[in-house]
Design an enzyme around this catalytic site. Sequence first.
Site, PDB file in Angstrom:
ATOM      1  CB  THR A  12      -0.961   0.032   1.215  1.00  0.00           C
ATOM      2  OG1 THR A  12      -0.207   0.240   2.414  1.00  0.00           O
ATOM      3  CG2 THR A  12      -1.789  -1.237   1.317  1.00  0.00           C
ATOM      4  N   GLY A  13       0.410   2.316  -0.624  1.00  0.00           N
ATOM      5  CA  GLY A  13       1.262   3.494  -0.780  1.00  0.00           C
ATOM      6  C   GLY A  13       2.488   3.136  -1.602  1.00  0.00           C
ATOM      7  N   GLY A  14       2.279   2.294  -2.617  1.00  0.00           N
ATOM      8  CA  GLY A  14       3.411   1.795  -3.424  1.00  0.00           C
ATOM      9  C   GLY A  14       3.713   2.670  -4.621  1.00  0.00           C
ATOM     10  CB  SER A  16       5.397   8.226  -3.979  1.00  0.00           C
ATOM     11  OG  SER A  16       4.782   8.282  -2.724  1.00  0.00           O
ATOM     12  N   GLY A  17       7.989   7.069  -2.930  1.00  0.00           N
ATOM     13  CA  GLY A  17       8.849   6.916  -1.765  1.00  0.00           C
ATOM     14  C   GLY A  17       9.279   5.488  -1.461  1.00  0.00           C
ATOM     15  CE1 TYR A 150       3.874   9.539  10.436  1.00  0.00           C
ATOM     16  CE2 TYR A 150       5.809   9.696  11.841  1.00  0.00           C
ATOM     17  CZ  TYR A 150       5.194   9.209  10.703  1.00  0.00           C
ATOM     18  OH  TYR A 150       5.887   8.404   9.834  1.00  0.00           O
TER      19      TYR A 150
HETATM   20  P1  NAD Z   1       5.375   9.103   0.536  1.00  0.00           P
HETATM   21  O1  NAD Z   1       4.539  10.292   0.793  1.00  0.00           O
HETATM   22  O2  NAD Z   1       6.256   9.073  -0.643  1.00  0.00           O
HETATM   23  O3  NAD Z   1       4.489   7.778   0.524  1.00  0.00           O
HETATM   24  C1  NAD Z   1       3.281   7.668   1.230  1.00  0.00           C
HETATM   25  C2  NAD Z   1       2.349   6.812   0.410  1.00  0.00           C
HETATM   26  O4  NAD Z   1       1.146   6.632   1.145  1.00  0.00           O
HETATM   27  C3  NAD Z   1       1.986   7.462  -0.924  1.00  0.00           C
HETATM   28  O5  NAD Z   1       2.023   6.472  -1.936  1.00  0.00           O
HETATM   29  C4  NAD Z   1       0.559   7.929  -0.714  1.00  0.00           C
HETATM   30  O6  NAD Z   1      -0.201   7.898  -1.917  1.00  0.00           O
HETATM   31  C5  NAD Z   1       0.054   6.870   0.264  1.00  0.00           C
HETATM   32  N1  NAD Z   1      -1.104   7.325   1.005  1.00  0.00           N
HETATM   33  C6  NAD Z   1      -1.196   8.353   1.881  1.00  0.00           C
HETATM   34  N2  NAD Z   1      -2.448   8.457   2.335  1.00  0.00           N
HETATM   35  C7  NAD Z   1      -3.153   7.465   1.748  1.00  0.00           C
HETATM   36  C8  NAD Z   1      -4.521   7.061   1.793  1.00  0.00           C
HETATM   37  N3  NAD Z   1      -5.418   7.692   2.551  1.00  0.00           N
HETATM   38  N4  NAD Z   1      -4.894   5.997   1.054  1.00  0.00           N
HETATM   39  C9  NAD Z   1      -4.020   5.354   0.254  1.00  0.00           C
HETATM   40  N5  NAD Z   1      -2.719   5.691   0.162  1.00  0.00           N
HETATM   41  C10 NAD Z   1      -2.321   6.748   0.890  1.00  0.00           C
HETATM   42  O7  NAD Z   1       6.236   8.932   1.847  1.00  0.00           O
HETATM   43  P2  NAD Z   1       7.180   7.757   2.386  1.00  0.00           P
HETATM   44  O8  NAD Z   1       8.223   8.458   3.157  1.00  0.00           O
HETATM   45  O9  NAD Z   1       7.550   6.812   1.340  1.00  0.00           O
HETATM   46  O10 NAD Z   1       6.188   7.059   3.437  1.00  0.00           O
HETATM   47  C11 NAD Z   1       5.943   5.666   3.476  1.00  0.00           C
HETATM   48  C12 NAD Z   1       5.715   5.248   4.906  1.00  0.00           C
HETATM   49  O11 NAD Z   1       6.934   5.454   5.649  1.00  0.00           O
HETATM   50  C13 NAD Z   1       4.636   6.058   5.622  1.00  0.00           C
HETATM   51  O12 NAD Z   1       3.849   5.189   6.406  1.00  0.00           O
HETATM   52  C14 NAD Z   1       5.450   7.003   6.509  1.00  0.00           C
HETATM   53  O13 NAD Z   1       4.738   7.393   7.662  1.00  0.00           O
HETATM   54  C15 NAD Z   1       6.626   6.124   6.832  1.00  0.00           C
HETATM   55  N6  NAD Z   1       7.819   6.867   7.285  1.00  0.00           N
HETATM   56  C16 NAD Z   1       8.472   7.728   6.450  1.00  0.00           C
HETATM   57  C17 NAD Z   1       9.595   8.413   6.919  1.00  0.00           C
HETATM   58  C18 NAD Z   1      10.358   9.390   6.051  1.00  0.00           C
HETATM   59  O14 NAD Z   1      11.196  10.132   6.580  1.00  0.00           O
HETATM   60  N7  NAD Z   1      10.151   9.423   4.745  1.00  0.00           N
HETATM   61  C19 NAD Z   1      10.049   8.209   8.216  1.00  0.00           C
HETATM   62  C20 NAD Z   1       9.353   7.309   9.042  1.00  0.00           C
HETATM   63  C21 NAD Z   1       8.243   6.644   8.562  1.00  0.00           C
END
Ligand code: NAD
Length: 248
Positions: A12-14, A16-17, A150
């Site tokens: 899920t959330g696949g 980006s990032g 958060y």
């Molecule tokens: P990102 O913003 O690139 O990815 C987040 C993803 O979640 C996106 O694909 C977005 O479309 C999806 N998303 C958000 N809300 C959604 C919803 N309501 N329904 C469906 N999809 C939804 O950021 P990332 O950094 O790749 O984050 C991925 C995970 O890692 C997240 O859970 C984030 O909390 C966690 N995280 C990130 C960091 C960081 O520094 N980047 C640090 C700790 C934890």
Amino acid sequence: MHSLDGKVAIITGGNSGIGKATASLFAKEGAQVIITGRRQEVLDAAAEEIGHGAVGVCGDVAQYDFHQRLADKVRKMFGGVDVYMANAGIINLEGSAAVSVSDYDKHFAINTRGVFFGVQAISPLIRAGGNIIVTSSLAATKVLPQHTLYAGSKAAMAAFARNWAIEFKERKIRVNILSPGPTETEILGKLGVTDADRPGFEAHMANLIPAGRMGRPEELAEAALFLAAKGTFVNGVELIVDGGMSLT
Ligand code: NAD
């Protein structure tokens, strides 16, 4: 021979990032990957970039029905699942005094409820030997400025995951938590870090992280691959991938 040949993985959330980097690595390792996200055009572009027949399914993890729809689709298309990575998440930093009821509900609807009902819907499809990875955060265990809401929304995952590891033990399904430290992803832009601010922000973070830099999504993907494929005796752990930030 690749480590995920013949396996089916949902992330899920696949689009980006960390999720996209993981989907790309899993696909290279032989998995049939299904990614989810909220915008069809972004999903389609990500699926094309990932290649290897990656499939995008659009929907909001905060919506209970989405998870059932995803489960039905994956059951029809692929029969079952081997890896479910509940990774979608949001972050909005503010001091507790500024948090509205709607901010609170949004964080818990996406970060917490979305993970719970995702696992409820997808776990019946997971085959013996499969596993679940929940993306939490370093913030769930380390106090960081303005992270209270958060952090709370992520901290529940550790309890979920430990309990699921026991609930699913007869079915031979492992459940682990992946907790990133600060990682260079699109989430920074969503936090309000502009392109112009980014070098300064990254330099500030580098000072706080013993590795001297932020993490890269590909490094988190390698950790996810370990949990998904190689770590066959690893169950119920929280793998913190933060360049040592938890030590400071
Ligand atoms: P990102 O913003 O690139 O990815 C987040 C993803 O979640 C996106 O694909 C977005 O479309 C999806 N998303 C958000 N809300 C959604 C919803 N309501 N329904 C469906 N999809 C939804 O950021 P990332 O950094 O790749 O984050 C991925 C995970 O890692 C997240 O859970 C984030 O909390 C966690 N995280 C990130 C960091 C960081 O520094 N980047 C640090 C700790 C934890």
